[in-house]
Design an enzyme around this catalytic site. Structure first.
Site, mmCIF file in Angstrom:
data_model
loop_
_atom_site.group_PDB
_atom_site.id
_atom_site.type_symbol
_atom_site.label_atom_id
_atom_site.label_comp_id
_atom_site.label_asym_id
_atom_site.label_seq_id
_atom_site.Cartn_x
_atom_site.Cartn_y
_atom_site.Cartn_z
ATOM 1 N N CYS A 48 0.793 -1.225 0.000
ATOM 2 C CA CYS A 48 0.000 0.000 0.000
ATOM 3 C C CYS A 48 0.833 1.286 0.000
ATOM 4 O O CYS A 48 0.435 2.263 -0.643
ATOM 5 C CB CYS A 48 -0.986 -0.002 1.167
ATOM 6 S SG CYS A 48 -0.378 -0.711 2.700
ATOM 7 N N LYS A 51 2.677 1.708 -3.500
ATOM 8 C CA LYS A 51 1.598 1.821 -4.495
ATOM 9 C C LYS A 51 0.937 3.185 -4.417
ATOM 10 O O LYS A 51 0.665 3.811 -5.453
ATOM 11 C CB LYS A 51 0.558 0.721 -4.248
ATOM 12 C CG LYS A 51 -0.672 0.798 -5.135
ATOM 13 C CD LYS A 51 -1.788 -0.026 -4.546
ATOM 14 C CE LYS A 51 -2.269 0.575 -3.225
ATOM 15 N NZ LYS A 51 -3.220 -0.303 -2.507
ATOM 16 N N TYR A 178 -8.875 -5.335 -6.174
ATOM 17 C CA TYR A 178 -8.366 -3.978 -5.954
ATOM 18 C C TYR A 178 -6.967 -3.795 -6.538
ATOM 19 O O TYR A 178 -6.655 -2.736 -7.085
ATOM 20 C CB TYR A 178 -8.402 -3.614 -4.465
ATOM 21 C CG TYR A 178 -7.383 -4.319 -3.596
ATOM 22 C CD1 TYR A 178 -6.173 -3.713 -3.281
ATOM 23 C CD2 TYR A 178 -7.629 -5.591 -3.066
ATOM 24 C CE1 TYR A 178 -5.241 -4.346 -2.485
ATOM 25 C CE2 TYR A 178 -6.705 -6.233 -2.273
ATOM 26 C CZ TYR A 178 -5.509 -5.612 -1.983
ATOM 27 O OH TYR A 178 -4.589 -6.250 -1.202
ATOM 28 N N HIS A 437 -19.580 24.181 2.571
ATOM 29 C CA HIS A 437 -19.717 24.526 1.157
ATOM 30 C C HIS A 437 -18.620 25.495 0.703
ATOM 31 O O HIS A 437 -18.244 26.386 1.460
ATOM 32 C CB HIS A 437 -21.093 25.180 0.938
ATOM 33 C CG HIS A 437 -21.372 25.543 -0.476
ATOM 34 N ND1 HIS A 437 -21.689 24.603 -1.426
ATOM 35 C CD2 HIS A 437 -21.368 26.743 -1.103
ATOM 36 C CE1 HIS A 437 -21.887 25.214 -2.588
ATOM 37 N NE2 HIS A 437 -21.690 26.514 -2.414
#
Length: 448
Positions: A48, A51, A178, A437
């Protein structure tokens, strides 16, 4: 004085083994850990972490193009694989050093050798030395599966991808999980022609169907090729070094690199488990109870070598819980309910809790809320790529039982939202939270 050389002997210095060693030592145990390769395990050395660094590198392909729409006069840029590869591998070296320092600072003895179990309290090292321990912890992880097909030796696995001499012009990736989808996104952005080959028609089994369908749609739009229901017959190597992948049905595919991403198996070979009668399940994984103990009282196992959840954070928690239980006078187990997971595809997807199908099977009546939108950045960049957020709610209690999303930064957003799902919050409590927002994450509190 103890009757044993060590209170704890750990086989495997990956994420689970290092955490267990460190915590057990902090509780006062005398600990040794044997590692035949490199400290850090799959995640740090060949999984991980490197990668994810490749994924960061791959993102620049589109970011540099998009920058022009935002006013930046970016020239056409070339990509140099060896620069990224060497920088990533250098960072892996740095992290391995930190892991070694952690063990050293906790006075854990690191033995750079292979260890085989020869008795309930005894291991034999590759050097011939025998060591005794009150408890033995197996944390050897998992190893890539290679399909039994003629010419399979011409392919590589995810282990070798990080060390390639050059970026392939054409790459075939076998598998639909995955690892396959992540490397497909990476190498496509690096300019490779990518073909994913899968035995079935299902990508990313276990993830929500709408989310994985969206990934297939986006990946196809980007130019990644898919071959479903494709059973390999043989792999041939040509005189110029290129490969030809032949199938039992359909045309062959030519490529420069073949990557097997067909799953991972528990790494138990040569451990000597048969010497002490440690039981395996039908998948070849070590059987353990809730406290990670095997059927042999003095032997425990954590992480991918067991058949629980093959996730680094889970292995770390299992290692910590083991050490607290056995050496910290604090018996505890790991809660596997609502564990979030992500696929760092392009774009990434993430999920926590029940999928829509799982919720219907378990609860009967559910409500589903979705937001299918184009992120602001994609709008200005002129990209049609859309994000999809999905909330699964128990219709009886209004409790949110699943969250699934695909889009930019989906894993980063889901990590915080997973806390709410784990806590059992309701849809109304999401709605009562004021939106932040403008953000993509605000869609989670505006779902209709």
């Amino acid at each position: 004085m103890s009757d044993y050389d060590f209170d704890l002997f750990v086989i495997g210095a990956g994420s689970g083994g290092v955490r267990a060693s460190r915590v057990a030592a902090a509780h006062g145990a005398k600990v040794a850990v044997a590692e035949e390769y490199r400290v850090g395990g799959t995640c740090v050395i060949r999984g991980c972490v490197p990668k994810k660094l490749l994924i960061y590198g791959a993102h620049f392909a589109e970011d540099l193009k998009d920058a022009r729409r935002f006013g930046w006069n970016v020239p056409d840029c070339g990509f140099e694989w060896t620069t990224l590869r060497d920088n990533v591998l250098a960072d892996v070296d740095r992290l391995e050093g930190l892991y070694k320092n952690t063990l050293d600072s906790h006075k854990v003895e690191l033995i750079a050798d292979r260890a085989t179990i020869v008795g309930p309290h005894k291991v034999k090292l590759g050097s011939g030395r025998e060591v005794s321990a009150k408890y033995i912890l197996i944390a050897t992880g998992a190893w890539p599966l290679i399909p039994e097909v003629e010419g399979a030796e011409h392919g590589v696995t995810s282990n070798e991808v990080f060390h390639l001499e050059e970026c392939p012009k054409r790459i075939v990736i076998v598998g639909g999980g995955y690892i396959a989808n992540e490397f497909a996104g990476i190498f496509h952005q690096f300019g490779s022609h990518v073909t994913i080959v899968n035995r079935s028609a299902t990508l990313l089994r276990g993830y929500d169907e709408q989310i994985r369908d969206r990934l297939l749609q986006i990946s196809t739009m980007k130019g990644i090729n898919f071959r479903f229901h494709a059973e390999m017959e043989k792999i041939e190597k040509n005189e110029d070094g290129t490969l030809c992948v032949r199938f039992k049905n359909g045309d062959p595919v030519a490529c420069d690199l073949l990557v097997f991403a067909t799953g991972r198996k528990p790494n138990v070979e040569g451990l000597g488990l048969e010497n002490v009668g440690v039981e395996l399940n039908e998948k070849g994984a070590i059987k353990v109870d809730d406290y990670s103990r095997t059927n042999v009282e003095s032997i425990y196992a954590v992480g991918d070598v067991t058949d629980r959840l093959q996730l680094t954070p889970v292995a770390i928690r299992e290692g910590h819980a083991f050490a607290d239980t056995v050496f910290g006078d604090n018996p505890r187990t790991v809660d596997y309910h609502c564990v979030p997971s992500a696929v760092f595809s392009h774009p990434p997807l993430a999920g926590v809790g029940l999928t829509e199908a799982q919720a219907k099977n378990k609860l009967g009546t559910v409500k589903v809320y979705t937001s299918d939108f184009r992120p602001m950045k994609n709008v200005l960049a002129g990209r049609d790529e859309r994000a999809l957020y999905k909330m699964v709610v128990d219709a009886t209690t209004n409790r949110v039982v699943g969250l699934h999303m695909i889009g930019p930064d989906a894993p980063e957003i889901l990590q915080a939202a997973a806390v709410a799902v784990k806590a059992g919050l309701t849809k109304q409590e999401f709605d009562d939270t004021v939106a932040l927002h403008p953000s993509m994450a605000e869609e989670l509190v505006l779902l209709k």
